[in-house]
Design a protein around this motif. Structure first.
Motif, PDB file in Angstrom:
ATOM      1  N   LEU A  68      -1.941  -1.901  16.915  1.00  0.00           N
ATOM      2  CA  LEU A  68      -2.044  -0.442  16.891  1.00  0.00           C
ATOM      3  C   LEU A  68      -3.399   0.027  17.382  1.00  0.00           C
ATOM      4  N   ILE A  69      -4.441  -0.696  17.025  1.00  0.00           N
ATOM      5  CA  ILE A  69      -5.778  -0.349  17.519  1.00  0.00           C
ATOM      6  C   ILE A  69      -5.832  -0.474  19.041  1.00  0.00           C
ATOM      7  N   LYS A  70      -5.208  -1.518  19.560  1.00  0.00           N
ATOM      8  CA  LYS A  70      -5.231  -1.777  21.002  1.00  0.00           C
ATOM      9  C   LYS A  70      -4.494  -0.712  21.797  1.00  0.00           C
ATOM     10  N   ILE A  71      -3.350  -0.248  21.281  1.00  0.00           N
ATOM     11  CA  ILE A  71      -2.528   0.693  22.051  1.00  0.00           C
ATOM     12  C   ILE A  71      -2.820   2.148  21.721  1.00  0.00           C
ATOM     13  N   SER A  72      -3.685   2.398  20.748  1.00  0.00           N
ATOM     14  CA  SER A  72      -3.919   3.771  20.315  1.00  0.00           C
ATOM     15  C   SER A  72      -4.486   4.630  21.432  1.00  0.00           C
ATOM     16  N   THR A  73      -4.023   5.863  21.484  1.00  0.00           N
ATOM     17  CA  THR A  73      -4.517   6.819  22.475  1.00  0.00           C
ATOM     18  C   THR A  73      -5.752   7.563  21.981  1.00  0.00           C
ATOM     19  N   VAL A  74      -6.152   7.309  20.726  1.00  0.00           N
ATOM     20  CA  VAL A  74      -7.377   7.894  20.179  1.00  0.00           C
ATOM     21  C   VAL A  74      -8.173   6.767  19.535  1.00  0.00           C
ATOM     22  N   PRO A  75      -9.485   6.954  19.358  1.00  0.00           N
ATOM     23  CA  PRO A  75     -10.287   5.898  18.727  1.00  0.00           C
ATOM     24  C   PRO A  75      -9.805   5.590  17.309  1.00  0.00           C
ATOM     25  N   VAL A  76      -9.818   4.313  16.959  1.00  0.00           N
ATOM     26  CA  VAL A  76      -9.436   3.882  15.621  1.00  0.00           C
ATOM     27  C   VAL A  76     -10.617   3.138  14.999  1.00  0.00           C
ATOM     28  N   ARG A  77     -11.013   3.573  13.811  1.00  0.00           N
ATOM     29  CA  ARG A  77     -12.069   2.890  13.076  1.00  0.00           C
ATOM     30  C   ARG A  77     -11.422   2.122  11.928  1.00  0.00           C
ATOM     31  N   LEU A  78     -11.466   0.803  11.996  1.00  0.00           N
ATOM     32  CA  LEU A  78     -10.927  -0.022  10.925  1.00  0.00           C
ATOM     33  C   LEU A  78     -12.000  -0.228   9.868  1.00  0.00           C
ATOM     34  N   VAL A  79     -11.650   0.110   8.629  1.00  0.00           N
ATOM     35  CA  VAL A  79     -12.595  -0.019   7.516  1.00  0.00           C
ATOM     36  C   VAL A  79     -12.020  -1.048   6.544  1.00  0.00           C
ATOM     37  N   PRO A  80     -12.423  -2.326   6.678  1.00  0.00           N
ATOM     38  CA  PRO A  80     -11.903  -3.355   5.769  1.00  0.00           C
ATOM     39  C   PRO A  80     -12.672  -3.370   4.448  1.00  0.00           C
ATOM     40  N   ILE A  81     -11.954  -3.433   3.352  1.00  0.00           N
ATOM     41  CA  ILE A  81     -12.552  -3.553   2.026  1.00  0.00           C
ATOM     42  C   ILE A  81     -12.234  -4.964   1.531  1.00  0.00           C
ATOM     43  N   PRO A  82     -13.228  -5.754   1.178  1.00  0.00           N
ATOM     44  CA  PRO A  82     -12.991  -7.172   0.839  1.00  0.00           C
ATOM     45  C   PRO A  82     -11.967  -7.394  -0.261  1.00  0.00           C
ATOM     46  N   GLN A  83     -11.991  -6.566  -1.301  1.00  0.00           N
ATOM     47  CA  GLN A  83     -11.058  -6.702  -2.414  1.00  0.00           C
ATOM     48  C   GLN A  83     -10.275  -5.401  -2.595  1.00  0.00           C
ATOM     49  N   ASN A  84      -9.052  -5.529  -3.086  1.00  0.00           N
ATOM     50  CA  ASN A  84      -8.236  -4.348  -3.334  1.00  0.00           C
ATOM     51  C   ASN A  84      -8.872  -3.491  -4.415  1.00  0.00           C
ATOM     52  N   VAL A  85      -9.140  -2.236  -4.092  1.00  0.00           N
ATOM     53  CA  VAL A  85      -9.820  -1.340  -5.037  1.00  0.00           C
ATOM     54  C   VAL A  85      -8.937  -0.191  -5.486  1.00  0.00           C
TER      55      VAL A  85
END
Length: 283
Positions: free
Chosen positions: A61-78
């Motif tokens: 989805l990040i690759k094909i997105s027509t707008v910038p995508v910022r992925l925000v990974p959180i190490p543990q489920n919060v």
């Protein structure tokens, strides 16, 4: 209003291990590629580790997105509230649209809601469809959720139940932060935030149009009851009373009716939800 007069906005979309890659794909595409007025960026919050299928789908989805995508990974489920708080801080725009990873935005959603924000509203929701999907991917539309549309009705409704369908909202980060942001009680974070925003004087409205399709799983009615949710409900009602949002009589009514709703059998809860809760309450 011309598109050039509308504010840019961020799409805030959390995902966690329990989400489906296929559902995320539809949620993303419907809220970005298929919108008449697409967001200017997507902030995709990964709440804890996810499986390989979701990792692959997020990358696609990040690759094909027509707008910038910022992925925000959180190490543990919060949890959702904390994930949204973290994601909100990453949004570049003050106007932020919410989306869940298993729902579907209809094409006109943001073209309807963003002009309302441009008119000065700080919290805008909409009506939505409930739907189910079988193993073959065939959708069946169910009930509709029709929220109050005017600010006065919204404020009155909020004294008894959430006047906004959380997956449909668009808000300003400024108003959310001013009200204190997402926080406890668990499972009721959105309602408590919206109540505090209303109490803080945020300008609110709902579009009467159904702009989101809300996925209802087989366990939806079971999750609306039980001792855990009862505990959250009682905490919520205590907090609403503490901040002066509800009167003593409203608090008592809510504890009896809303608290009792969490304890009745699932079949009865489903009937009450369909006949009463979906219609809204104005007292």
């Amino acid at each position: 209003m011309e598109t050039t007069d509308l504010p840019p906005f961020s799409l805030l979309l959390p995902v966690y291990a329990g989400d489906s890659a296929a559902h995320l794909d539809r949620a993303f595409r419907s809220s970005v590629h298929q919108q008449k007025l697409p967001p200017s960026e997507v902030v995709l919050v990964q709440d804890g580790p996810v499986g390989a299928d979701l990792v692959s789908k997020i990358a696609e989805l990040i690759k094909i997105s027509t707008v910038p995508v910022r992925l925000v990974p959180i190490p543990q489920n919060v949890g959702l509230a904390r994930a949204l708080t973290i994601g909100l801080a990453e949004c570049e725009n003050d106007v932020v649209a919410r989306m869940d990873a298993d729902d579907i935005s209809l094409p006109e959603r943001f073209a309807v809601q963003i002009p309302l924000i441009a008119q000065g509203h700080e919290l805008v929701g909409s009506g939505m469809y409930e739907f189910t999907e079988d193993e073959a991917g065939i959708e069946t539309l169910g009930a509709t959720r029709n929220p109050p549309t005017e600010s006065g009705d919204i404020a009155r409704t909020a004294r008894f139940h959430d006047p906004f369908n959380h997956p449909t909202v668009v808000y300003t980060k400024t108003a959310v932060v001013r009200a204190g942001g997402y926080g406890p009680p668990a499972l009721m974070e959105d309602y408590f935030l919206f109540a505090r925003m209303i109490a803080d004087g945020a300008r609110t409205c709902n579009s009467a149009q159904w702009l989101v399709m809300y996925r209802v799983s087989s366990g939806a009615y079971k999750r609306r009851g039980g001792l855990t949710l009862l505990g959250s409900e009682l905490t919520l009602q205590r907090e609403l009373r503490r901040i002066g949002f509800t009167s003593r009589s409203q608090w008592l009514r809510n504890v009896v009716i809303r608290g009792g709703y969490r304890l009745i059998p699932q079949s009865v809860r489903r009937a009450i939800y369909g006949r009463f809760m979906l219609r809204g309450h104005r007292s």
